[in-house]
Scaffold this motif. Structure first.
Motif, PDB file in Angstrom:
ATOM      1  N   UNK A 107       9.511   7.599   2.266  1.00  0.00           N
ATOM      2  CA  UNK A 107      10.140   6.275   3.734  1.00  0.00           C
ATOM      3  C   UNK A 107       8.325   6.096   3.743  1.00  0.00           C
ATOM      4  N   UNK A 108       8.975   5.232   5.177  1.00  0.00           N
ATOM      5  CA  UNK A 108       7.669   4.639   5.580  1.00  0.00           C
ATOM      6  C   UNK A 108       7.378   6.236   6.691  1.00  0.00           C
ATOM      7  N   UNK A 109       5.817   5.513   7.195  1.00  0.00           N
ATOM      8  CA  UNK A 109       5.309   6.676   6.998  1.00  0.00           C
ATOM      9  C   UNK A 109       5.736   6.668   8.911  1.00  0.00           C
ATOM     10  N   UNK A 110       6.087   6.196   9.290  1.00  0.00           N
ATOM     11  CA  UNK A 110       6.837   6.651  10.945  1.00  0.00           C
ATOM     12  C   UNK A 110       8.307   6.975  10.546  1.00  0.00           C
ATOM     13  N   UNK A 149       0.876  -1.468  -0.316  1.00  0.00           N
ATOM     14  CA  UNK A 149      -0.257   0.214  -0.200  1.00  0.00           C
ATOM     15  C   UNK A 149       0.813   1.232   0.306  1.00  0.00           C
ATOM     16  N   UNK A 150       0.707   1.828  -0.755  1.00  0.00           N
ATOM     17  CA  UNK A 150       1.713   3.134  -0.967  1.00  0.00           C
ATOM     18  C   UNK A 150       0.842   4.526  -1.107  1.00  0.00           C
ATOM     19  N   UNK A 157      -1.062   4.764   9.422  1.00  0.00           N
ATOM     20  CA  UNK A 157      -1.325   3.276   9.491  1.00  0.00           C
ATOM     21  C   UNK A 157      -1.391   2.620   8.562  1.00  0.00           C
ATOM     22  N   UNK A 158      -2.229   2.475   7.517  1.00  0.00           N
ATOM     23  CA  UNK A 158      -2.292   1.635   6.601  1.00  0.00           C
ATOM     24  C   UNK A 158      -0.615   1.552   5.908  1.00  0.00           C
ATOM     25  N   UNK A 159      -0.181   2.685   4.964  1.00  0.00           N
ATOM     26  CA  UNK A 159       0.414   3.058   4.427  1.00  0.00           C
ATOM     27  C   UNK A 159       1.990   1.706   4.586  1.00  0.00           C
ATOM     28  N   UNK A 160       2.054   0.803   3.608  1.00  0.00           N
ATOM     29  CA  UNK A 160       4.188   0.862   4.020  1.00  0.00           C
ATOM     30  C   UNK A 160       4.678   1.466   3.075  1.00  0.00           C
TER      31      UNK A 160
END
Length: 243
Positions: free
Chosen positions: A219-222, A29-30, A202-205
């Motif tokens: 980047x990662x959401x984090x 999920x992007x 919450x959802x995105x890779x």
């Protein structure tokens, strides 16, 4: 599942996409974020050739959609489900009929099989009891969930969501995001344009930030939300998160 190489799109003198290159793995999920007018929606529309890019190449799986023949283009397009800001349901058809129409006409699915699958999809989006309702009898959130079921009825390999909650009242946003969240848990390959940052985290890779027709940060959401690197990303997040 999606690969884009050096994509360019222009409207008159304005270059909307400026050499976009990216890839999305199967089951990934992007989420695309960025200011209005930066090219996010145009990028999605180019992926299934609702818009024709001036240059660049796009692959869906192993097949290149940008160089597909007119005869090969329809089956390739059917692999890519798309949900728009507006629902685009047929007002004279019930929810069930809206979901069954394309499989019968495009996939040559039998009426009974199409109705059975439509019923399953309506249950999946939480609307099993609304199959006989017309769009005018449904809330905006319900209509958008019907639109998602309609896209899924074509058994796509990829789902594209272009700001699917932007036309909804705030209390209906969660209904639609819950359906997309469930699809993510089922490992559906998705690209989602949204301004819902909490949902993205919450959802995105991966989260991709676009600005002025280019992808400026991925980047990662984090990592992105805690420590953005690009100055324009920092500015955009400061505005939308009010921080």
């Amino acid at each position: 599942m999606i690969r884009i190489d050096d994509l360019h799109k222009r409207y008159g003198p304005r270059e909307v996409l400026r050499g976009v290159s990216l890839s999305v793995a199967e089951g990934e999920v992007v989420v695309l974020i960025g200011p209005s007018g930066c090219g996010k929606s145009t990028l999605l529309r180019c992926i299934n050739r609702l818009e024709e890019p001036e240059a660049g190449r796009i692959w869906i799986g192993e097949e290149e959609i940008t160089r597909a023949s007119e005869s090969r283009l329809p089956p390739l397009r059917r692999r890519v489900g798309m949900v728009f800001q507006r629902f685009h349901l047929f007002p004279h058809l019930t929810a069930l009929q809206n979901v069954t129409l394309a499989p019968v006409q495009a996939l040559r699915m039998g009426e009974s099989e199409a109705r059975e699958r439509a019923g399953e999809l309506l249950a999946q989006v939480g609307l099993a009891d609304r199959g006989g309702s017309y769009p005018s009898q449904l809330s905006g959130g319900e209509q958008q969930r019907i639109a998602i079921a309609r896209a899924l009825a074509m058994k796509p390999s990829v789902m594209l969501f272009d700001e699917p909650t932007s036309s909804l009242d705030p209390e209906r946003v969660g209904e639609v995001l819950a359906v997309i969240r469930d699809l993510a848990q089922q490992r559906m390959t998705m690209m989602v344009v949204t301004h819902e940052m909490g949902f993205a985290s919450e959802v995105a890779h991966r989260v991709m930030v676009m600005d002025e027709g280019s992808v400026i940060e991925t980047a990662s959401p984090q990592a992105l939300f805690s420590a953005p690197q690009h100055p324009r990303t920092k500015e955009f997040l400061r505005r939308v998160l009010d921080r």
